[in-house]
Write a protein that holds these residues in place. Structure first.
Motif, mmCIF file in Angstrom:
data_model
loop_
_atom_site.group_PDB
_atom_site.id
_atom_site.type_symbol
_atom_site.label_atom_id
_atom_site.label_comp_id
_atom_site.label_asym_id
_atom_site.label_seq_id
_atom_site.Cartn_x
_atom_site.Cartn_y
_atom_site.Cartn_z
ATOM 1 N N THR A 77 -7.013 -14.664 -0.132
ATOM 2 C CA THR A 77 -6.951 -13.259 0.280
ATOM 3 C C THR A 77 -5.797 -12.522 -0.369
ATOM 4 O OG1 THR A 77 -5.544 -13.874 2.142
ATOM 5 C CG2 THR A 77 -7.897 -13.703 2.574
ATOM 6 N N GLU A 78 -4.949 -13.251 -1.093
ATOM 7 C CA GLU A 78 -3.737 -12.612 -1.601
ATOM 8 C C GLU A 78 -4.045 -11.581 -2.680
ATOM 9 O OE1 GLU A 78 -0.298 -15.254 -2.452
ATOM 10 O OE2 GLU A 78 -1.495 -16.726 -1.391
ATOM 11 N N ASP A 79 -3.543 -10.376 -2.491
ATOM 12 C CA ASP A 79 -3.653 -9.380 -3.537
ATOM 13 C C ASP A 79 -2.832 -9.817 -4.731
ATOM 14 O OD1 ASP A 79 -5.199 -7.698 -2.040
ATOM 15 O OD2 ASP A 79 -3.560 -6.384 -1.433
ATOM 16 N N PRO A 80 -3.336 -9.575 -5.931
ATOM 17 C CA PRO A 80 -2.501 -9.861 -7.108
ATOM 18 C C PRO A 80 -1.341 -8.872 -7.171
ATOM 19 C CG PRO A 80 -4.496 -8.705 -7.744
ATOM 20 C CD PRO A 80 -4.641 -9.025 -6.277
ATOM 21 N N ILE A 81 -0.261 -9.280 -7.797
ATOM 22 C CA ILE A 81 0.776 -8.286 -8.038
ATOM 23 C C ILE A 81 0.349 -7.427 -9.209
ATOM 24 C CG2 ILE A 81 2.721 -9.671 -7.190
ATOM 25 C CD1 ILE A 81 3.487 -9.961 -10.200
ATOM 26 N N ASN A 82 0.944 -6.277 -9.275
ATOM 27 C CA ASN A 82 0.631 -5.331 -10.334
ATOM 28 C C ASN A 82 1.893 -5.182 -11.184
ATOM 29 O OD1 ASN A 82 0.426 -2.942 -11.807
ATOM 30 N ND2 ASN A 82 -0.956 -2.026 -10.298
ATOM 31 N N LEU A 135 5.056 -2.482 -10.763
ATOM 32 C CA LEU A 135 6.378 -3.002 -10.418
ATOM 33 C C LEU A 135 7.416 -2.598 -11.446
ATOM 34 C CD1 LEU A 135 5.716 -6.606 -9.081
ATOM 35 C CD2 LEU A 135 6.917 -4.739 -7.926
ATOM 36 N N MET A 183 5.451 -3.288 -4.584
ATOM 37 C CA MET A 183 4.910 -4.628 -4.292
ATOM 38 C C MET A 183 3.792 -4.541 -3.255
ATOM 39 S SD MET A 183 8.464 -6.678 -3.760
ATOM 40 C CE MET A 183 9.720 -6.659 -5.049
ATOM 41 N N HIS A 213 6.370 -12.149 -3.698
ATOM 42 C CA HIS A 213 5.375 -13.140 -3.304
ATOM 43 C C HIS A 213 5.164 -13.180 -1.802
ATOM 44 C CE1 HIS A 213 5.085 -14.214 -7.440
ATOM 45 N NE2 HIS A 213 6.410 -14.152 -7.490
ATOM 46 N N GLU A 271 5.750 -19.805 -5.407
ATOM 47 C CA GLU A 271 6.031 -19.117 -6.668
ATOM 48 C C GLU A 271 6.856 -19.965 -7.628
ATOM 49 O OE1 GLU A 271 6.664 -18.118 -3.648
ATOM 50 O OE2 GLU A 271 8.629 -17.177 -3.395
ATOM 51 N N ARG A 328 2.966 -10.303 -1.082
ATOM 52 C CA ARG A 328 1.545 -10.593 -1.330
ATOM 53 C C ARG A 328 0.954 -11.400 -0.198
ATOM 54 N NH1 ARG A 328 0.784 -14.225 -5.891
ATOM 55 N NH2 ARG A 328 -1.397 -13.692 -5.644
ATOM 56 N N ARG A 329 1.705 -12.402 0.247
ATOM 57 C CA ARG A 329 1.168 -13.314 1.265
ATOM 58 C C ARG A 329 1.102 -12.641 2.628
ATOM 59 N NH1 ARG A 329 5.201 -17.145 -1.255
ATOM 60 N NH2 ARG A 329 4.025 -17.889 -3.048
#
Ligand SMILES: Cc1ncc(C[n+]2csc(CCOP(=O)(O)OP(=O)(O)O)c2C)c(N)n1
Ligand SMILES: Cc1ncc(C[n+]2csc(CCOP(=O)(O)OP(=O)(O)O)c2C)c(N)n1
Ligand code: SF4
Ligand code: SF4
Ligand SMILES: [Mg+2]
Ligand SMILES: [Mg+2]
Lengths: 607, 299, 607, 299
Positions: free
Chosen positions: D168-173, D177, B181, B115, A271, B118-119
């Motif tokens: 595969t990571e979902d995006p953050i929203n 949030l 999240m 993050h 990040e 997400r991971r």
């Protein structure tokens, strides 16, 4: 190499500069020319600057093609291809006398210049005409997507300007456009020819710099510095990479994202740079060979964690592809201005190693050195590259794989593990066997707090002094073992009038300037540093002892390398600094050599 | 975490996880309760100490790794999560646990949380939330609930040192944020309920994916507002009928700032993890890595 | 000052060291002693180290009381008060011959030492007895909360050990415990006396270091370095503070949180150091005088934004209260090891100013200098302090408010504003009038990208060179205007055998060592630097010219200041380094002066 | 923002807010739409240009301040929010607007968002969310939705450069949030609905407190997945009957990741702001600041 040699029989040395609006094919045209020259067996050295704009802005793509090893982007441009006016204004300087300007006469006409031969090429018009000629043969949808063959017109013109045969270009077009159908191929071939004819019609009496195809004897790679660094890191056994995109380092992460899994490794896009280095430190501490790559702003953000790695003795590699300017500065330009930060960028002091890649070829080997040194000494290693080296495409001999040697960190033996195991055992060279999670009898807690040999926090002055001495003793060990090895000597071997000390991507440029000076009878020696911290003091002092004057050229504002030499050796040097985003030309270094020489010989040089 | 690396040859007791270092916390510190709950949970899972790494940042709570007889990493302030991510990605065979404080995790390190959620690696994160910065001797943290001094009176400056006149800032709600999240396991414990906390930690460690356990762990030395008494008064156990896979309900539950539910708020067992993705890529390309092929590709 | 002088008639010079378990009253006892000595008109200099533990761990509180200006924590301890065994083990060294150890005989007994006079004090038992004596007079609840008067027993013993009258202590106890009722006062008074008696009974023939009350002529402050820095920043016109807690800098934020609103200013506790500096930069750019304070780890994190401030020419002050060790290191100890980071901690180069506070008294003035310089030159200013200076309590004369002079940044005049206003106008001294939001005709966009005079992004090499030169020209202007002013000269004015160059909190220590050497007939000159970057090269060279040898004592590992002097002046100096968390003792500096002197005079010194 | 500083002497048109610098964005970039919506909103509010500061980080989108004829601050990557906080706290008289990209705001700068939401200063934050890193030429951002390549095929590496095999990571929203952060104004816009976007910006600027406007602003150059077409297909306007003060409903609405509601999701008008607190403190102690008194306190 200077211009004269470019016309000697069967030897090529030509410098072509393409400028144009970004995204409008300039880079493609450059790439095709590079491909053509490479096929002809020539050695290539490119130099590009990108606009900081996203789309639009002017790109500059300089290609030097030579029949021998090519050390620098060259001195002065013999052929300038200006596809737009802005490019001409920005990059229309530094041309050799008698150089040729090929300009897009559809969009501008340059002010006349007696030192220049101008050739107009209405490249847009010509390209459009060629497309017009085949339009009835192509379906509506495909026609809409078919670009007018602007680059091909340019290619024909350029091939002709360097007196090269068109056949390789025709073969190339056949290959590239083959699957788009015969009409498209035909359009391109005729575009190529019309470009060529247009030049031939105007060139008249003018002497052209010619290229002479050379038989290809040995296999060669055509790669960028970033690519070589990436391949080198894989050769070094890279297992973990975490990074955050930043120009001009991103290509390394992009490359490794594709290739690392096949080598059993793992890549994470973090990040931010802090997280990237934290991940690498975690992975490294758990046993993996870990690396990240960034540029100045990222390196600044990593200062705190790099210090943790030094203090807690964690092997990790950080590549800094240096770019221009402080803060956001000149993000697409070159500089060597992060040397100070690499050496000093920490609160209080922990050991670290700083090394520099010197050329596209060297980038492979230096990436291996970086990982080996990190592992051997359990320290962070900062590998300095820069934008000019990283984005440059060069033809280089492929590395000899059998020459690779790999170092792994010292692990505790069965005997050493157990109740008496101390993670930070105070050893003669400061290197302590490092237990990895999973090892029975090796448990400890890594910490950045000052600690005793066991690794437990400890605050006494005696312990602080002892453990700091232990950690810094590793730096002495680096010099003892690698100090002499991690430099390169060029130029005269014995006594020299002038000794040049430099680091990083200046190697080829200084070598070329040195060669020219040697040709002129000036005894120049060149010491090129690959290891910068710890500093190879003795090697430099020995070098200095055989030189009458020392010169340090560097792409920094304040003379960072010269200062670093002074601190370590007490030597005062002549400084040649510049930090405006553009690397030195060999002639700039040569001019300084000459003036220094004139000074020490009282102006009485032979020539 | 899932696929826990467990001790093969013997059943370990909580005491087996105790290191030689004595905790340096103040008498009465909530972190003692957390530590013993950790010991108990580790023993229930029979974690293999040599295959376990406990990572932390900086703070009173972050000193915990040294007190546990496993591998440990006491890093820098706020970077426990990315350090742990590196460890777990490089060594999926290890049990990876992160611990730290509310300042460490929600203030300086707060940017890493979305993050890692997400991971979704198999990592358990335990936050000892004392609503203050303990180690630096009592400033507001993002979870502090500082009474606003009336504009006449000055708050005892020894209590809230950087906000002597009180503060209007609402505290963040870490569990509600974690649900937003889509963190795949979100629970809350209380150090004065060590058995429940141990159970939560066991669930968290067995969970496949990233798990956050926020624990009220009072700091009697610097926080006289959110004391053990306060939390005994204001917490309650999540009713049995709560369905932790219901994200909206979990958010509603988590959003309660009058009284604080304890237990598993949210769990999403099906969320993908980068560990699987990385493993799949390595498997797919296994044996394809050839330096000479790579070199020849550029030749 | 050395021991001998401490017994001369009516002159006090006594060094007392208290050690004990943290949180168990050691600090309170120290504070009370300081209060007593201050009431007697003595000058105080304290030195504390705190455990890195939260509660528990050993605190060390050293008090030097003198009848004249007190420059250092003193050399060797005359009275050691050990309230626990751990404290005795850790801090029982460095005692003067014939020193007195007062130890808590309830918890340990020290091994005998012929060079020491040991006095046992069963302080816990005695205190409990005094409480027992009044227990029937006090209600149950109050009794539970009433601590046994351990500190008061200690106070009585200590007052007696230094031959001081008990009356001031009695008056103090009356004042402090008055509102707790007569019984509590009585308990404390008798505790005081029993402590005193206990000492008198054992002291026998031993000569005691005595204190002699001195009339208080001028008003004095009793403050810490951090407090003086905070007050100075308010005097300088501070309007905005954002910070993040970190030992040993937090006290500044805590102080300002209480006081800044009354001065019309605003304080924000940020989520981390990056946000803290970002907020300060924002506030400063909008016109406020802005400051943050941190320690090493925070300064590392601020590297990227400090560079933005340099590049975009934003005045902002960052105080670095240096602590020990790399990474988390020795967070409660002292060091000067962040000098490198302060000077070099940035990718590429932008200008900044680095200055250092030298004493508690000076901290006030240097805070003002910092803000003034930031404003005058529109650059970030890093003010270096350190743990020993920041947490030390000293008696100092209150600053003369009328001597304060304040500088405000250069704003554009009415005339300058308008379409021709250029934010970064290239002026002779590099300083450009800075428009603030709200000013009509001054609109521009601040950016860290290289920019032209207007402030618009600009990427040409010519512009990069020109604008960098403009920015760095400000550093020349600093030296020209302030270079001579921001140093202090001590010791001999003319030719010197030995010249000492130092910075920061070593001022008093070096002055004391210098004084002793002067007393011994060694000609020592002492140049104390307040401005470190840009470097006052000429001043230092002139100083060097009158010294036979140069000595640079510093609390760093590698000799950071010595290296910095070398780079700027070419001068090679003798180095005296140490970076173990504890400041030099004057005798350590003196010893080096003496050995250097013996060296240059061939060992033939008079004494 | 509230108490907007407006132009006193004339009504400004959108064009009046245009600076001399021509935008350097690619043809077709969504940010053009955002810029004109900004011009329009500023004109509707008649913002006083000289009393307005637009702050950004680094990215394509972050170049916006230079294109607007106000004061501007193009800072470093990810630090727009704290820079703006400093400006607004020091100069509450200014209109303060922050702009930037999804990488800038939700990745490297993501740690600042919960804290500015807590502090709730009158600042409007507009994120040009193109689900990618534009300026560095097309890597995943936290909002990227990268199709997972089948394990057979490799994704076009020119498209998703650091995730060539998909992710595969979902995006953050970000909007969900922000609701969880109790951000006092949360809205979503779309650069291809410039009028709606202008309206949202006007509401955001008039809101008293911190406002987040997340805007889908496609990057045709590097993101061929989340195109304008994609968002035209997948967005819908929030129904009129939505009550933005209902936090749970707002969270539910915001959590929708199949189709994306546009409009004001959440608004809490009563949330305290540190600006008021700071103002109150300054007022309370006005005239009390005396250097000599301070000095004498230590004497
Ligand atoms: C970069 C950095 N900034 C600040 C600090 C100082 N610091 C140490 S611990 C801490 C906060 C502790 O609070 P928390 O994380 O809640 O842990 P607690 O002590 O309350 O358990 C701070 C600010 C530091 N060590 N490093
Ligand atoms: C500290 C730092 N790290 C990385 C970068 C490189 N960088 C510049 S812009 C950017 C991301 C851009 O993405 P986003 O914020 O979404 O903006 P967009 O270009 O998509 O509008 C990155 C990684 C930088 N400038 N500084
Ligand atoms: S200060 Fe608070 S959190 Fe820290 S050890 Fe003491 S009680 Fe625990
Ligand atoms: S790269 Fe994408 S975001 Fe950047 S200017 Fe071009 S279209 Fe816009
Ligand atoms: Mg805490
Ligand atoms: Mg983006």
């Amino acid at each position: 190499m200077n211009q004269e040699t470019s016309t000697s029989a069967a030897a090529t040395d030509v410098v072509i500069r393409l400028v144009g609006e970004s995204g409008e094919g300039t880079v493609t045209l450059g790439d095709v020319m590079v491909e053509m020259f490479t096929q002809m067996g020539l050695d290539i050295y490119t130099f590009q600057t990108f606009p900081a704009e996203i789309k639009g802005g002017t790109v500059m793509y300089q290609i030097r093609a030579r029949s021998g090893t090519t050390l620098s982007p060259g001195d002065s441009v013999q052929i300038l291809v200006a596809l737009n006016k802005a490019g001409f204004s920005l990059f229309g300087t530094g041309l050799a006398d008698g150089s040729i300007l090929l300009y897009n006469s559809d969009v501008f006409s340059p002010p006349p210049d007696p030192n220049r031969v101008d050739i107009s090429l209405p490249v847009t018009t010509l390209a459009r005409e060629q497309k017009e000629a085949v339009r009835h043969e192509i379906s509506g949808e495909a026609l809409k997507r078919l670009p007018a063959p602007i680059n091909t017109v340019g290619l024909g013109a350029l091939m002709t300007l360097v007196n090269a045969p068109l056949e390789p270009a025709e073969a190339y077009l056949n290959k590239v456009f083959g699957r788009k159908g015969e009409a498209v191929v035909r359009m391109n071939i005729s575009a190529l020819r019309i470009g060529a004819e247009h030049v031939r019609a105007q060139i008249g009496e003018h002497r052209l710099p010619s290229v002479f195809p050379k038989p290809i004897l040995a296999p060669r790679m055509m790669v960028t510095g970033n690519q070589m660094t990436s391949i080198g890191s894989l050769a070094a056994g890279l297992q973990f990479y975490a990074g955050y995109p930043i120009t001009p380092a991103t290509e390394i992460m992009e490359f490794l994202a594709r290739e690392l899994p096949a080598f059993g490794g793992t890549l994470v896009q973090a990040e931010d740079e802090i997280a990237a280095l934290a991940m690498c430190i975690g992975a490294a501490n758990a046993g993996a060979k870990a690396m990240t790559a960034t540029s100045g702003p990222g390196l600044s953000l990593m200062a705190e964690l790099l210090n943790l790695a030094g203090q807690a003795e964690i092997p990790v590699v950080v590549i800094d592809v240096q770019r221009g300017g402080a803060s956001t500065g000149l993000p697409t330009k070159a500089s060597q201005g992060d040397l100070n930060l690499a050496i000093y960028g920490m609160h209080n002091e922990s050991p670290r190693i700083v090394i520099g890649s010197t050329s596209v070829e060297d980038a492979f080997w230096t990436a291996i050195e970086a990982m080996n040194l990190a592992e051997e000494y359990q320290v962070p290693v900062i590998l300095l590259s820069d934008q000019s080296l990283a984005t440059r495409r060069s033809t280089v001999p492929p590395p000899e794989i059998s020459n690779i040697s790999i170092t792994n960190r010292l692990l505790p033996s069965e005997d050493e593990l157990g109740p008496d195991y101390h993670r930070y055992r105070d050893t003669p060279n400061g290197i302590s066997p490092m237990a990895l999670p999973g090892m029975i009898g090796g448990m400890y807690t890594t910490t950045g707090i000052e600690h005793n040999e066991k690794g437990d926090p400890a605050y006494t002055p005696e312990n602080a002094t002892k453990m700091k001495a232990k950690r810094f003793r590793k730096m002495d060990a680096v010099i003892e073992k690698h100090g002499e090895r991690l430099v390169r000597h060029w130029g005269v071997g014995g006594d020299a009038d002038i000794g040049i000390i430099a680091y990083g991507s200046l190697e080829g440029i200084v070598r070329e300037a040195t060669q020219r000076a040697l040709d002129d009878g000036i005894n120049v020696a060149h010491l090129h540093l690959r290891l910068l911290q710890p500093f190879p003091t003795e090697v430099v002092q020995q070098f200095a002892a055989r030189c009458r004057t020392l010169l340090v050229p560097e792409m920094t504002w304040s003379g960072q390398l010269a200062n670093w030499i002074l601190i370590n050796t007490g030597l005062n040097v002549e400084r040649l600094t510049k930090d405006d985003g553009i690397p030195f030309r060999p002639s700039q270094v040569y001019a300084r050599i000459r003036s220094l020489y004139d000074q020490i010989t009282g102006g009485a040089s032979h020539e | 975490m899932s696929n826990l690396a467990v001790s093969a040859d013997k059943a370990l007791t909580p005491r087996d996880y105790k290191s030689d270092l004595a905790p340096i916390w103040c008498p009465g510190c909530g972190d003692f309760g957390v530590l013993s709950a950790m010991f108990k949970a580790m023993s229930v899972c029979n974690l293999d100490p040599v295959k376990t790494v406990i990572i932390s940042g900086i703070g009173c709570s972050s000193r915990l790794p040294g007190f546990v007889a496993t591998y440990g990493f006491h890093g820098v302030h706020g970077r426990g999560l990315p350090i742990a991510t590196g460890i777990k990605c490089a060594r999926p065979d290890l049990n990876v646990i992160v611990v730290g404080g509310d300042g460490d995790g929600y203030s300086i390190g707060g940017g890493h949380l979305p993050h890692i959620a997400r991971r979704n690696p198999d990592i358990t994160y335990l936050v000892m939330n004392n609503n203050t910065y303990g180690l630096t001797k009592g400033q507001v943290s993002p979870t502090s609930m500082v009474p606003l001094a009336s504009m006449e009176a000055r708050i005892d400056p020894k209590r809230w040192k950087t906000t002597p006149y009180g503060s209007t800032e609402d505290p963040i709600n870490p569990v509600a944020l974690a649900v937003a999240m889509d963190c795949s396991f979100v629970a809350r414990g209380f150090s004065y309920k060590p058995n429940q906390l141990a159970d939560l930690l066991v669930e968290a460690m067995r969970h496949r994916g990233f798990s956050l356990v926020d624990v009220f762990s009072p700091c009697p030395t610097f926080n006289q507002d959110q004391t053990d008494e306060f939390y005994k008064r204001t917490t309650y156990d999540i009713p049995m009928d709560h369905d932790p896979t219901d994200r909206l309900k979990a958010f509603e539950l988590a959003s309660n700032m009058e009284s604080y539910p304890l237990g598993i708020l949210y769990q999403r067992p099906d969320k993908a993890s980068i560990l699987d993705e990385q493993e799949a890529l390595r498997t797919r390309f296994q044996g394809h890595g050839s330096l000479s092929e790579l070199i020849s590709r550029f030749s």
